[in-house]
Design an enzyme around this catalytic site. Structure first.
Site, PDB file in Angstrom:
ATOM      1  N   LYS A  44       0.826  -1.211   0.000  1.00 44.95           N
ATOM      2  CA  LYS A  44       0.000   0.000   0.000  1.00 44.95           C
ATOM      3  C   LYS A  44       0.860   1.261   0.000  1.00 44.95           C
ATOM      4  CE  LYS A  44      -4.192  -1.892   2.068  1.00 44.95           C
ATOM      5  NZ  LYS A  44      -5.082  -1.889   3.241  1.00 44.95           N
ATOM      6  N   SER A 115      -1.317  10.863  -4.409  1.00 42.51           N
ATOM      7  CA  SER A 115      -1.370   9.414  -4.630  1.00 42.51           C
ATOM      8  C   SER A 115      -0.220   8.984  -5.524  1.00 42.51           C
ATOM      9  CB  SER A 115      -2.695   9.031  -5.295  1.00 42.51           C
ATOM     10  OG  SER A 115      -2.643   7.696  -5.771  1.00 42.51           O
ATOM     11  N   ALA A 116       0.356   7.820  -5.226  1.00 40.82           N
ATOM     12  CA  ALA A 116       1.440   7.276  -6.055  1.00 40.82           C
ATOM     13  C   ALA A 116       0.904   6.678  -7.353  1.00 40.82           C
ATOM     14  CB  ALA A 116       2.197   6.209  -5.271  1.00 40.82           C
ATOM     15  N   LYS A 146       6.555   7.427  -1.193  1.00 39.64           N
ATOM     16  CA  LYS A 146       6.278   7.216   0.227  1.00 39.64           C
ATOM     17  C   LYS A 146       7.097   6.009   0.695  1.00 39.64           C
ATOM     18  CE  LYS A 146       1.555   8.653  -0.825  1.00 39.64           C
ATOM     19  NZ  LYS A 146       0.146   8.263  -0.984  1.00 39.64           N
TER      20      LYS A 146
HETATM   21  C1  G6P Z   1      -0.905   3.644  -4.663  1.00 38.26           C
HETATM   22  C2  G6P Z   1      -1.507   2.351  -4.182  1.00 38.26           C
HETATM   23  C3  G6P Z   1      -0.624   1.180  -4.548  1.00 38.26           C
HETATM   24  C4  G6P Z   1      -0.305   1.224  -6.051  1.00 38.26           C
HETATM   25  C5  G6P Z   1       0.392   2.536  -6.394  1.00 38.26           C
HETATM   26  C6  G6P Z   1       0.731   2.659  -7.859  1.00 38.26           C
HETATM   27  O1  G6P Z   1       0.188   3.939  -3.875  1.00 38.26           O
HETATM   28  O2  G6P Z   1      -1.680   2.373  -2.775  1.00 38.26           O
HETATM   29  O3  G6P Z   1      -1.297  -0.005  -4.230  1.00 38.26           O
HETATM   30  O4  G6P Z   1       0.528   0.139  -6.412  1.00 38.26           O
HETATM   31  O5  G6P Z   1      -0.477   3.595  -6.025  1.00 38.26           O
HETATM   32  O6  G6P Z   1      -0.454   2.678  -8.621  1.00 38.26           O
HETATM   33  P1  G6P Z   1      -0.501   2.564 -10.199  1.00 38.26           P
HETATM   34  O7  G6P Z   1      -1.955   2.770 -10.530  1.00 38.26           O
HETATM   35  O8  G6P Z   1       0.361   3.649 -10.758  1.00 38.26           O
HETATM   36  O9  G6P Z   1      -0.005   1.219 -10.560  1.00 38.26           O
END
Ligand code: G6P
Ligand code: MG
Length: 222
Positions: A44, A115-116, A146
């Protein structure tokens, strides 16, 4: 009161944390690996490639994989994920989130997304929340993910808001650490054993209450 709220997306605004888990689980199974929800807590908040690395690390037979192959696997996971998010509608906004966003806007407080996920803009569009955000930090421009504070400090720097005037809302341990390291007020959504470092923690989004958060924020700033 705070000047800027920075929300995480997956697992805070909508339950896409579950979709990420299901997509990784499917990819892992294709590689002969089983992952469970406990392990998923470590995924996460971190980027797609970092998540893949953590999964590959589970199997000694998968070490030394060429980068091209890793990229192909990451893309495959994203294809699974994109299939899952096609079903998202405004009904999938988690309880408590809309009233909180409404109050933030009424109070004239800025709202950003930290958000990542590269899929974040598409998910916000599907939820009908895209226009509510004054800024969506582009994760492609964030050098350190993060638990590094960069994604949160970038949002504050954009508006020239002091970090001490910011509130971050997160469901991941990595995200809470990032908010704390930025010197911002951290609100954790989820279980206390995962998010014990939060300045304020609620068990689920239905307990997110603007007045309560501001009260806790002010007390911490005294
Ligand atoms: C967030 C979520 C992760 C996910 C990341 C990348 O941090 O909590 O679970 O892997 O984003 O997301 P993406 O849609 O770019 O693969
Ligand atoms: Mg999250």
């Amino acid at each position: 009161k705070p000047k800027l709220f920075i929300f995480d997306l997956d697992g805070v605004i909508t339950d896409t944390a579950e979709f990420h888990f299901l997509a990784w689980k499917q990819l892992a199974e294709e590689l002969g690996i089983t992952i469970d929800r406990r392990f998923n807590e470590e995924l996460k908040g971190i980027s797609r490639m970092e998540s893949l690395e953590k999964i590959l690390a589970l199997d000694p037979a998968l070490q030394g994989m060429p980068l091209e192959e890793k990229k192909r696997l990451a893309e495959k996971k994203n294809d699974h994920y994109k299939e899952l998010i096609r079903t998202i509608t405004p009904d999938h906004i988690l309880p408590g989130v809309e009233p909180l966003i409404k109050r933030i806007k009424e109070e004239g407080i800025l709202l950003a997304l930290g958000s990542a996920s590269k899929n974040a803009p598409a998910v916000l569009q599907r939820l009908g929340l895209y226009e509510d955000f004054d800024l969506i930090v582009d994760p492609a421009k964030v050098k350190k993910g993060k638990p590094d504070p960069e994604i949160f400090t970038k949002a504050a720097d954009h508006f020239r808001v002091p970090y001490s005037a910011c509130v971050g809302v997160e469901d991941s341990a990595a995200g809470i650490e990032a908010i704390n390291r930025a010197g911002m007020f951290s609100v954790g959504v989820g279980s206390a054993d995962v998010l014990s470092a939060s300045a304020y923690i609620v068990p689920d989004t239905s307990r997110l209450d603007f007045d309560r958060i501001v009260e806790k924020f002010n007390r911490a700033r005294e």
